[in-house]
Write an enzyme that holds these catalytic residues in place. Structure first.
Site: not given
Ligand code: GBH
Length: 489
Positions: A26, A46, A59, A84, A129, A173-174, A318
């Protein structure tokens, strides 16, 4: 005394750490420079630019590959205690496998780690990640059980080269996001879109890969390097829409399908998947004509091998969803949602971030922390991500409101409920490549101008607010909070 107790209630405990978080793909850019191999997000963006909201890619991103010193300097100014960040597997091992180590990859992370330590910022490394080397994705990524070996060989290189200075490790991560959105659905790369099959297979192999990395660290590195290793899980809070038994059970079922799917095998003394998942998935699989449950089974040895593989739990959080019980779906295609059988929706009154999935519900954070702490017996928790998205801008008062409310909920969880939270990282230090949302939704405390080749950084109002929290170690009173008058919006 009571008086001290009272004073402390508004403060973060001594030893509590504040940080910020990012991830390699990212922010780094330099996607094909100096020996880095292609990863699945390079390939995905891409090949299918139309699947990214603004057609963009990583990129160049924030160009942190070249600008890491500036990132560190900004954190230093802000008083950040830990950072982190994640390692790009294919920058270190361009072919995915460890027979060829890219010296520039090692050099880059050494430089970053050393710059952090020189500025008294503790590095916390996420080993994975989401940016799987394309070579390994071509072999199925997490759907191939060999990922357990590949991952172990990769993390060995990381422990060898960086473990003398890095004391906080996160394996993944997740997992649920990787497996549900990347393998079960088509929202994130590799977009396999095989719900109810590929997602469970991914989770199964990922849990084993996590455990093998943990055991490697414990057996070969811990005694010398003296670090800690955990995993980062993500969960929304799921709140029942009513007090009917069926709805209460549905909310609990959803929590187990989302959080405990990965938490129970690792953090529960009995290990293994939640019973309700095993039962529901076996039931529907059989009706669908499968000879075995679509949820793979762990052997006794595997359950033992995976359980207890943590020093701490990393938690990303979140938002909150309302849930209610759903009808049993007719037997047709396999699906995670039909297995869970729960309806979910947002309360339309909740304020929204720019990301449609992110509603502001601070009390959900406190409830989730209590849920975890009760179920997993005071496990030490690091909040490894929490944050708010908006559209581009510097006067981000909504983000300040979000952090104020979520940090206040966190303080209540710590002081009133006794939840064992060790630290907190704001997502994110920088505006960055927000996966399928490109650069449209911004999570940074610091603005990045992506139209300027120099990628200049500018602190937002929220960065000033966060700095003030870290200085006072409590939430500043809103009325006393003034933004630096020299600050240019
Ligand atoms: C985090 O995931 C990630 O670890 C991080 O990389 C990311 O930048 C950050 O969230 C902010 O998004 O668009 O309706 O399909 C958080 C969990 C799981 C939340 C996937 C968004 C997609 C929902 N995420 N989800 S949808």
């Amino acid at each position: 005394s009571n008086v001290e107790g009272k004073l402390n209630e508004n403060s973060f405990p001594p030893g509590f750490l504040f940080g910020t978080a990012t991830s390699a793909h990212q922010i780094e850019g330099a996607w094909n420079l100096n020996g880095k191999g292609e990863n699945l997000w390079d390939r995905f963006t891409h090949t299918y630019p139309e699947r990214i909201l603004d057609g963009s890619n990583g990129d160049t991103a924030c160009d942190s590959y070249h600008k890491y010193k500036e990132d560190v300097a900004i954190m230093k100014e802000m008083g950040i205690q830990f950072y982190r960040f994640s390692l790009s597997w294919s920058r270190i091992l361009p072919a995915g496998f460890s027979y060829k180590i890219n010296p520039d990859g090692i050099r880059y992370y050494n430089d970053l780690i050393n710059a952090l330590l020189e500025n008294n910022i503790i590095p916390m490394i996420t080993l994975f990640h989401w940016d799987m080397p394309q070579t390994l994705q071509d072999l199925g990524g997490f759907s191939n059980e060999l990922i357990v070996n590949w991952f172990e060989e990769y993390v060995k290189v990381a422990f060898e080269h960086f473990g003398d200075r890095v004391k906080l490790w996160i394996t993944f991560n997740e997992p649920i996001t990787i497996c549900m959105y990347g393998y079960g659905r088509d929202t994130l790369a590799p977009a396999y879109n095989s719900s109810g099959i590929s997602d469970y297979l991914c989770g199964h192999n990922l849990l084993k890969a996590h455990a093998s990395a943990y055991h490697l660290y414990k057996n070969k590195y811990e005694s010398k390097q003296k670090g800690k290793i955990g995993i980062t899980l993500v969960s929304h809070w799921f709140e029942s829409s009513s007090t009917f038994q069926t709805d209460l059970q549905a909310a609990q079922r959803k929590r187990e399908f989302v959080f405990d799917w990965f938490a129970k095998p690792i953090f529960h003394p009995n290990g293994d998947y939640p019973e309700i998942m095993k039962k529901r998935i076996a039931f529907r699989s059989e009706a669908e004509g499968f000879t075995q449950s679509r949820l793979p089974q762990f052997s006794r040895e595997e359950i033992e091998y995976i359980k207890g593989t943590y020093d701490y739990l990393g938690l990303n959080h979140y938002t909150t969803l309302m849930t209610s019980d759903a009808e049993e779906d007719a037997i047709s295609d396999p699906s995670f949602d039909k297995d869970a059988r729960v309806k979910s929706y947002y309360n339309p009154e909740w304020p929204s971030a720019a990301s449609p999935w992110l509603k502001v519900v601070p009390w959900g954070f406190r409830k989730l922390l209590n849920y975890i702490s009760n179920r997993y017996k005071d496990v030490p928790i690091f909040i490894t991500e929490n944050g708010f998205s908006d559209h581009e801008g510097l006067n981000d008062q909504e983000r300040i409101d979000y952090y104020e409310q979520y940090l206040s909920a966190l303080l209540d969880a710590i002081h009133e409920d006794g939840v064992n939270v060790k630290g907190y990282a704001a997502w994110s230090l920088l505006d960055n490549f927000e996966w399928k949302d490109g650069y449209v939704h911004r999570f940074g405390l610091v603005h990045v101008n992506f139209t300027d080749p120099e990628r200049p950084r500018t602190k937002k109002a929220s960065a000033q607010y966060y700095t003030e929290i870290l200085r006072l170690r409590r939430l500043p009173k809103k009325k006393s909070f003034q933004i630096d008058s020299n600050f240019i919006w």
